[in-house]
Scaffold this active site. Structure first.
Site, PDB file in Angstrom:
ATOM      1  N   HIS A  66      -5.648   0.438  36.023  1.00 32.50           N
ATOM      2  CA  HIS A  66      -4.930   0.377  37.305  1.00 32.50           C
ATOM      3  C   HIS A  66      -3.706  -0.535  37.252  1.00 32.50           C
ATOM      4  O   HIS A  66      -2.943  -0.590  38.215  1.00 32.50           O
ATOM      5  CB  HIS A  66      -5.864  -0.084  38.429  1.00 32.50           C
ATOM      6  CG  HIS A  66      -6.086  -1.552  38.452  1.00 32.50           C
ATOM      7  ND1 HIS A  66      -6.886  -2.196  37.525  1.00 32.50           N
ATOM      8  CD2 HIS A  66      -5.593  -2.506  39.260  1.00 32.50           C
ATOM      9  CE1 HIS A  66      -6.861  -3.497  37.775  1.00 32.50           C
ATOM     10  NE2 HIS A  66      -6.084  -3.714  38.825  1.00 32.50           N
ATOM     11  N   HIS A  81       1.363  -2.544  38.958  1.00 32.52           N
ATOM     12  CA  HIS A  81       0.031  -2.490  39.570  1.00 32.52           C
ATOM     13  C   HIS A  81      -0.054  -1.232  40.412  1.00 32.52           C
ATOM     14  O   HIS A  81       0.715  -1.049  41.356  1.00 32.52           O
ATOM     15  CB  HIS A  81      -0.195  -3.736  40.427  1.00 32.52           C
ATOM     16  CG  HIS A  81      -1.602  -3.908  40.870  1.00 32.52           C
ATOM     17  ND1 HIS A  81      -2.145  -3.177  41.906  1.00 32.52           N
ATOM     18  CD2 HIS A  81      -2.578  -4.721  40.405  1.00 32.52           C
ATOM     19  CE1 HIS A  81      -3.402  -3.547  42.071  1.00 32.52           C
ATOM     20  NE2 HIS A  81      -3.692  -4.474  41.171  1.00 32.52           N
TER      21      HIS A  81
END
Length: 158
Positions: A66, A81
């Site tokens: 992620h 992110h």
């Protein structure tokens, strides 16, 4: 011919996904919006691929895929992110397309995502691009809709 020895170089930062470029202060997570991790911008993605916004070396990729970090040759550190709280998926909906220590060019694919499945689970899928160290002095953002790999910002190197 005159040279300005004090003029600092500007570096282009590309959009890391198809979508809308917005100021980091507009994301729903206060850690990012309040720039606690550094300044940057976000992309509200419409596609399923996350690209490198800069050229450099992949310094880290979370096991959950992620988020990933890049280090440019000038020392600038960049964190990408993907989504808010998507770490909770433990990698579900994410596919690694590059590896730690790979040298990449701006625009190279790094992570594939199942955008619709993650959104269906209720995740805010804003993708944050954060400059985590002080190797730059100014960030200029080009807000609005962009295709992946278009210029989203420029940074003035410190």
């Amino acid at each position: 011919m005159k040279f300005n020895l004090f003029k600092k170089a500007k570096t282009s930062v590309l959009t890391c996904a198809d979508g809308k470029v917005v100021p980091i202060t507009e994301v729903s997570d206060p850690v990012f919006a309040q720039k606690m991790m550094g300044d940057g911008f976000a992309v509200i993605p419409t596609g399923n691929t996350i690209y490198s916004p800069v050229s450099g070396k992949i310094s880290m990729i979370f096991d959950t895929n992620h988020a990933f970090g890049l280090t440019m040759s000038n020392g600038l550190e960049v964190l990408v992110h993907i989504g808010i709280d998507t770490v909770n998926e433990k990698g579900e909906g994410f596919k690694r397309l590059a590896a730690i220590n790979d040298t990449v060019k701006a625009g190279d694919p790094i992570i594939g995502i199942d955008l619709e499945a993650l959104k269906a689970k209720g995740y805010d899928m804003a993708v944050m691009v954060i400059f985590t160290n002080d190797k730059y002095s100014e960030l200029t953002l080009m807000e609005g809709d962009h295709q992946a790999k278009e210029e989203a910002a420029t940074i003035q190197l410190a």
